[in-house]
Scaffold this motif. Structure first.
Motif, PDB file in Angstrom:
ATOM      1  N   SER C 167     -63.100 119.055  84.147  1.00 35.06           N
ATOM      2  CA  SER C 167     -63.992 118.689  83.047  1.00 35.06           C
ATOM      3  C   SER C 167     -63.309 118.988  81.715  1.00 35.06           C
ATOM      4  N   LEU C 168     -63.625 118.174  80.718  1.00 35.43           N
ATOM      5  CA  LEU C 168     -63.036 118.332  79.394  1.00 35.43           C
ATOM      6  C   LEU C 168     -63.808 119.396  78.634  1.00 35.43           C
ATOM      7  N   GLN C 169     -63.118 120.445  78.237  1.00 36.64           N
ATOM      8  CA  GLN C 169     -63.750 121.526  77.488  1.00 36.64           C
ATOM      9  C   GLN C 169     -62.832 121.909  76.326  1.00 36.64           C
ATOM     10  N   ALA C 170     -63.388 122.599  75.359  1.00 42.58           N
ATOM     11  CA  ALA C 170     -62.578 123.048  74.227  1.00 42.58           C
ATOM     12  C   ALA C 170     -61.388 123.861  74.723  1.00 42.58           C
ATOM     13  N   THR C 171     -61.599 124.689  75.729  1.00 44.46           N
ATOM     14  CA  THR C 171     -60.520 125.570  76.188  1.00 44.46           C
ATOM     15  C   THR C 171     -59.565 124.910  77.178  1.00 44.46           C
ATOM     16  N   THR C 172     -59.821 123.637  77.515  1.00 45.97           N
ATOM     17  CA  THR C 172     -58.826 122.921  78.316  1.00 45.97           C
ATOM     18  C   THR C 172     -58.183 121.805  77.496  1.00 45.97           C
ATOM     19  N   HIS C 173     -58.500 121.733  76.205  1.00 47.49           N
ATOM     20  CA  HIS C 173     -57.862 120.749  75.322  1.00 47.49           C
ATOM     21  C   HIS C 173     -56.404 121.178  75.119  1.00 47.49           C
ATOM     22  N   PHE C 174     -55.495 120.220  75.272  1.00 41.95           N
ATOM     23  CA  PHE C 174     -54.077 120.558  75.154  1.00 41.95           C
ATOM     24  C   PHE C 174     -53.754 121.205  73.810  1.00 41.95           C
ATOM     25  N   THR C 175     -54.291 120.632  72.747  1.00 40.65           N
ATOM     26  CA  THR C 175     -53.974 121.134  71.410  1.00 40.65           C
ATOM     27  C   THR C 175     -54.358 122.601  71.270  1.00 40.65           C
ATOM     28  N   TRP C 176     -55.421 122.994  71.880  1.00 40.07           N
ATOM     29  CA  TRP C 176     -55.868 124.382  71.803  1.00 40.07           C
ATOM     30  C   TRP C 176     -55.076 125.274  72.745  1.00 40.07           C
ATOM     31  N   ARG C 177     -54.878 124.818  73.948  1.00 41.03           N
ATOM     32  CA  ARG C 177     -54.357 125.708  74.991  1.00 41.03           C
ATOM     33  C   ARG C 177     -52.839 125.873  74.970  1.00 41.03           C
ATOM     34  N   ASN C 178     -52.135 124.867  74.482  1.00 41.20           N
ATOM     35  CA  ASN C 178     -50.674 124.938  74.469  1.00 41.20           C
ATOM     36  C   ASN C 178     -50.218 126.160  73.668  1.00 41.20           C
ATOM     37  N   ASP C 179     -49.342 126.974  74.242  1.00 39.66           N
ATOM     38  CA  ASP C 179     -48.799 128.177  73.580  1.00 39.66           C
ATOM     39  C   ASP C 179     -49.872 129.221  73.283  1.00 39.66           C
ATOM     40  N   ASN C 180     -51.022 129.119  73.916  1.00 34.20           N
ATOM     41  CA  ASN C 180     -52.125 130.020  73.588  1.00 34.20           C
ATOM     42  C   ASN C 180     -52.458 130.936  74.765  1.00 34.20           C
ATOM     43  N   ILE C 181     -52.965 132.104  74.459  1.00 39.13           N
ATOM     44  CA  ILE C 181     -53.455 133.058  75.460  1.00 39.13           C
ATOM     45  C   ILE C 181     -54.820 133.536  74.983  1.00 39.13           C
ATOM     46  N   SER C 182     -55.755 133.691  75.919  1.00 40.44           N
ATOM     47  CA  SER C 182     -57.071 134.204  75.545  1.00 40.44           C
ATOM     48  C   SER C 182     -57.706 134.876  76.747  1.00 40.44           C
ATOM     49  N   ALA C 183     -58.643 135.761  76.469  1.00 43.70           N
ATOM     50  CA  ALA C 183     -59.395 136.419  77.542  1.00 43.70           C
ATOM     51  C   ALA C 183     -60.730 135.693  77.721  1.00 43.70           C
ATOM     52  N   TYR C 184     -61.297 135.793  78.927  1.00 44.25           N
ATOM     53  CA  TYR C 184     -62.615 135.189  79.171  1.00 44.25           C
ATOM     54  C   TYR C 184     -63.293 135.971  80.273  1.00 44.25           C
ATOM     55  N   LYS C 185     -64.595 135.980  80.249  1.00 47.70           N
ATOM     56  CA  LYS C 185     -65.370 136.684  81.291  1.00 47.70           C
ATOM     57  C   LYS C 185     -64.849 138.113  81.496  1.00 47.70           C
ATOM     58  N   THR C 186     -64.496 138.766  80.405  1.00 45.31           N
ATOM     59  CA  THR C 186     -63.981 140.126  80.484  1.00 45.31           C
ATOM     60  C   THR C 186     -64.944 141.030  81.249  1.00 45.31           C
ATOM     61  N   LEU C 187     -64.458 141.682  82.280  1.00 46.55           N
ATOM     62  CA  LEU C 187     -65.223 142.635  83.102  1.00 46.55           C
ATOM     63  C   LEU C 187     -66.401 141.994  83.828  1.00 46.55           C
ATOM     64  N   SER C 188     -66.513 140.675  83.766  1.00 44.62           N
ATOM     65  CA  SER C 188     -67.694 140.045  84.369  1.00 44.62           C
ATOM     66  C   SER C 188     -67.342 138.781  85.137  1.00 44.62           C
ATOM     67  N   HIS C 189     -66.113 138.670  85.622  1.00 44.74           N
ATOM     68  CA  HIS C 189     -65.735 137.464  86.362  1.00 44.74           C
ATOM     69  C   HIS C 189     -66.488 137.416  87.688  1.00 44.74           C
ATOM     70  N   GLN C 190     -66.893 136.208  88.079  1.00 44.19           N
ATOM     71  CA  GLN C 190     -67.713 136.038  89.278  1.00 44.19           C
ATOM     72  C   GLN C 190     -67.004 136.452  90.563  1.00 44.19           C
ATOM     73  N   HIS C 191     -65.673 136.575  90.518  1.00 44.47           N
ATOM     74  CA  HIS C 191     -64.960 136.949  91.749  1.00 44.47           C
ATOM     75  C   HIS C 191     -65.008 138.447  92.043  1.00 44.47           C
ATOM     76  N   VAL C 192     -65.433 139.259  91.077  1.00 43.06           N
ATOM     77  CA  VAL C 192     -65.399 140.709  91.285  1.00 43.06           C
ATOM     78  C   VAL C 192     -66.284 141.116  92.469  1.00 43.06           C
ATOM     79  N   ASP C 193     -67.490 140.567  92.554  1.00 44.04           N
ATOM     80  CA  ASP C 193     -68.379 140.901  93.674  1.00 44.04           C
ATOM     81  C   ASP C 193     -67.743 140.534  95.010  1.00 44.04           C
ATOM     82  N   GLU C 194     -67.152 139.343  95.032  1.00 45.51           N
ATOM     83  CA  GLU C 194     -66.511 138.866  96.261  1.00 45.51           C
ATOM     84  C   GLU C 194     -65.375 139.812  96.679  1.00 45.51           C
ATOM     85  N   ILE C 195     -64.574 140.210  95.691  1.00 48.21           N
ATOM     86  CA  ILE C 195     -63.459 141.113  95.979  1.00 48.21           C
ATOM     87  C   ILE C 195     -63.978 142.453  96.498  1.00 48.21           C
ATOM     88  N   LEU C 196     -64.972 142.995  95.811  1.00 44.14           N
ATOM     89  CA  LEU C 196     -65.453 144.328  96.167  1.00 44.14           C
ATOM     90  C   LEU C 196     -66.128 144.332  97.538  1.00 44.14           C
TER      91      LEU C 196
END
Lengths: 320, 320, 320, 320
Positions: C167-196
């Motif tokens: 899906s097209l999102q602001a954070t998957t736009h090439f102009t934004w994402r190229n050469d960029n790093i960012s955090a998301y879902k800090t401490l709250s990623h949906q995989h944490v429950d699955e892992i634990l």
């Protein structure tokens, strides 16, 4: 107009200083020193400097008001030993020679993180410019250290390829690095000592900083996330950071998500705090060649000389 | 199982051959030759090969059924002079030593572009594998040459950094190449002669190929656009291409827009034709290390040995 | 030949399954289901699939031996409710609907991380394929959990843009994402429950997993670094990992530095352990679309069907 | 201080203008117009603008001395029809509405390529800012047109993703565009008419411009290579270019190889000429958002207002 000399002008941080100082209203470049490229025009090494700076690199330093040392680590001390520099010359060292121990002859290097030492910098003649990761991580943690709230810190940071300098290495080869991520100097990065020396001087108790540096697949920038345990409320922490950096023109505490490109090609540091239960994460981002090196050096020069802190540093962000 | 030796196994095309042949059902790797890395495990140079191929590089070649030469240009001839190779060994040279002049002792190298020479390849003992740009550009122009319709051609092509090999150079430094585009060998690329020799043998009249190669900011792939003047209808030209490549399993004529990543990590070439007035543009794209080098070498081996053309070459595209 | 259906074939993981299964020796694709793209050829959506798979997407599922669900999270349950699937059909769900709670009617989904559940998988009819970050982080921590050595874990992970879907999102736009790093879902990623849920079942005591996910400027892959405190000797830990994964063909414990591109376009996971004082860091890397999704789904299918675990999964790494 | 309004301030070129004008010594931003984002702070859309510009977007234009229109093509005309603009206001349109036909009511838009029209611009009240590809290609060909030496031109150009604007499209999705190259609008790019109208006015005879535009996997910049046949000596051509651009502060004729990053984040154009036999290739590179859009708009403003041409345009190159 104050005169400026740059030693090691052929490297990344040296040439970046030229880009900044060429348009700085209060200084003029007198000499660009390089032993290996003496006789070469700097604009032949960096064609973007054509017409901006047409000076020829030299191995004959001259007297200047301000001297920047942009040498590989451990070579600043040697250079100052071999070359006479007048006492009244402001020396700003971008290497790590004087960050932990600032004594050198009559000189006593001040640690040039203006967000800590802004009061000691005016009139200073010797400034040790902080490391790039050291800048990003300290700015993320300083307000907590000042409150003596630091204990265990877990930090991951990612850096662009310019952090590795211009030498050709397997890990700076495009074919290898493009689309790639890797860790290096895990738990043993040379900036940890530098960071702890400063933070502990505020925190007054030991800090354990577990730092995992990564190599990123981009050229400029550093992004870090530091995780700590704390019971402080988010709103209190946010206010603490706002207050701590109220007079810091280049540090911005963001209420919303930050990303690296917000600061690339600027002298700024952006910081974001996130909290979940009793765990807090502080993110920070800088341009490693600017706030992490040459930009901060100009900021230090401005403060030391009594000029406006942001003179020559109102840079257009790359943004895209 | 036929035995295989790879000379120059430590380079990009050599190691890519290992990646392909390790899972090829009809061959087994007997030796990997490298003078400079003799004694080193190939998987220490290329960790992705761990468990896939754990052989140690050697400077002692052995008798094999099939020998691939992956040496820098001009060194294949030297190597064959210094090392005895049995007449019954199939030698496939990935360098440019035998592309223009295939004679070497008793051997007569056939130009290994299967889309031209598929009939001459079965049973062949000496094959000169085409260059990467040469493959992409010839496949784009061959159907026109066969009709003797080529006259003036204007081609621009862009190549990934793997095309420059693994040596560390200013133009393969990540800091320089990331987000960068540049031209090199303008109008003088070494593949032009190779392309013209083949095309003219079909076209029967001189062709002027004005080729501008660019360096791209990606690791794998070649994309080319060739512009010609012609009065042929688009539909006729499209049909011509479909017919010409009807029996070529790795060449696809696309009715819709093509892009480079459609072929990365495959042995395929995609071609698209566009026409406006009396001007036609033919686009082509390949993976320079596969259809442009090691993949085509395996394709040539398969045909020469009488095996299915796509054996070991049903590769999963990278796609994203 | 067993028959296969793919539901949600138009997405990244669905199309990646096609790329894998098109060359799998034991299966044939019977239908590709997509409500939104019904009537479209899959190769029109993904031109790299031209000639590889020319099927037309349909909204009419058929009876098959093996059914893959590649739907957005929470939609697998709905789809199975609305569409009858025979009890003897092997259902492999790539979403997160059955990872925490595997019960659905007569079916009881087994958590499909073969490195944990290889013994339960043969003959299974319902498999919940793990999440991408969940795979990379669990594989990095499982040997420690089995020893009940896990307590506090600090993990940073970086993911490619394919992790965010098409899906097209602001954070998957090439102009934004190229050469960029960012955090998301800090401490709250949906995989944490699955892992634990998985790790705690081994560890038998609570684990605190502080996970900071980052968005990377590349398309494929996940790299993670997990930091823990431990007094275990490095050599013991290294041996523990080697033993734990002795029978896991796709997991490799590396003695040397790992990097992301060692695994891109493969079904492998590479792991490296580093220790300094009483602090240990475990790095892991996978291709998020393969070992983190579609590749692991094929691995699960192979084991469930009693076939060789690596059938159809001997993929050529991208390497460069 | 002159007052400025920006219409369409929420887009790439609009926000880039803000980055430039925020530090321009002779202007102050009075309003930022956006219908769709009215009420939003510009720094919420572009966080790099925090503290640089904290204005709120509005749908209520005010009287200003200088008005920039940064609207999608064809909307500038509509906007000027619906909103009253005083005759004495300098209007600079960054769209393509007035490039071919500059008449609009009392206004007569001058084509704002200063390297052509520097004499007509001082005092002008209506300026049509050239397109990005149009700028790069014209600057590469103008000296030849002035000599009436142009006939057949074959040009390939590659553009960064910012050229496609901020809308989310399949071809601006990071997953698709990363490491990818593709052609678009082959032989039919909308800038060809604009280029030919200008060039033919110098050349006095028809020119055939065969232009193949490519999409690049980078965010900023345009690189073009134009091939022509000519008998002019290289040294004469080189001198011709030097003379033609002697008074153009932003155009540099390079004796050595140029590359895109020499100009990224600057308002400069670098040009290199190469010759082989009777074939000449002219390469040119610009930053599409600066010399190709907002930077050139500021350059036009400076000239029109009688200010120094490079005021506010001494930008630090990204360089790395």
């Amino acid at each position: 107009m104050k005169t400026v000399g740059i030693v090691g002008a052929n490297g990344y941080t040296g040439s970046e200083l030229i880009r900044l100082l060429a348009f700085h209203p209060n200084v003029s470049l007198r000499f660009l020193y390089s032993r290996s490229y003496s006789g070469t025009k700097i604009s032949d090494l960096y064609p973007d400097l054509t017409t901006v700076c047409e000076k020829v690199l030299t191995d004959q330093p001259e007297d200047v008001d301000i001297l920047f040392l942009c040498l590989p680590h451990k070579e600043s001390r040697n250079w100052l030993t071999r070359n006479a520099v007048k006492d009244e010359t402001l020396v700003i060292d971008l290497g790590n020679d004087f960050r932990l121990d600032g004594k050198f002859g009559n000189r006593n290097f001040i640690y040039g993180l203006p967000e800590i030492n802004k009061k000691q910098l005016p009139g200073a003649k010797s400034i040790a410019n902080p490391g790039c990761f050291a800048t990003a991580i300290q700015l993320a943690l300083l307000p907590l250290a000042e409150k003596e709230w630091l204990n265990e810190v877990y930090t991951t940071g990612i850096t662009g390829s310019t952090g590795a300098g211009q030498s050709l290495q397997a890990t700076t080869h495009f074919t290898w690095r493009n689309d790639n991520i890797s860790a290096y100097k895990t738990l043993s990065h040379q900036h940890v000592d530098e960071i702890l020396q400063q933070l502990v001087s505020f925190n007054h108790q030991e800090i354990s900083l577990n730092f995992v540096p990564w190599r990123g697949d981009f050229a400029r920038g550093i992004f870090t996330s530091s995780t700590i345990k704390t019971d402080i409320e988010f709103s209190d922490m946010y206010q603490l950071y706002r207050d701590f950096y109220a007079d810091a023109p280049f540090v911005k505490i963001s209420e919303t998500a930050i990303d690296l490109k917000q600061v690339v090609n600027t002298n700024r540091c952006v910081i974001q705090i996130e909290k979940c239960g009793n765990v807090t994460v502080i993110h920070s981002a800088i341009d490693n060649l600017l706030k992490g090196a040459s930009g901060q050096a100009v900021q230090n020069m401005n403060i030391a000389m009594g000029w406006e802190e942001n003179l020559g540093l109102n840079l257009k962000p790359i943004a895209f």
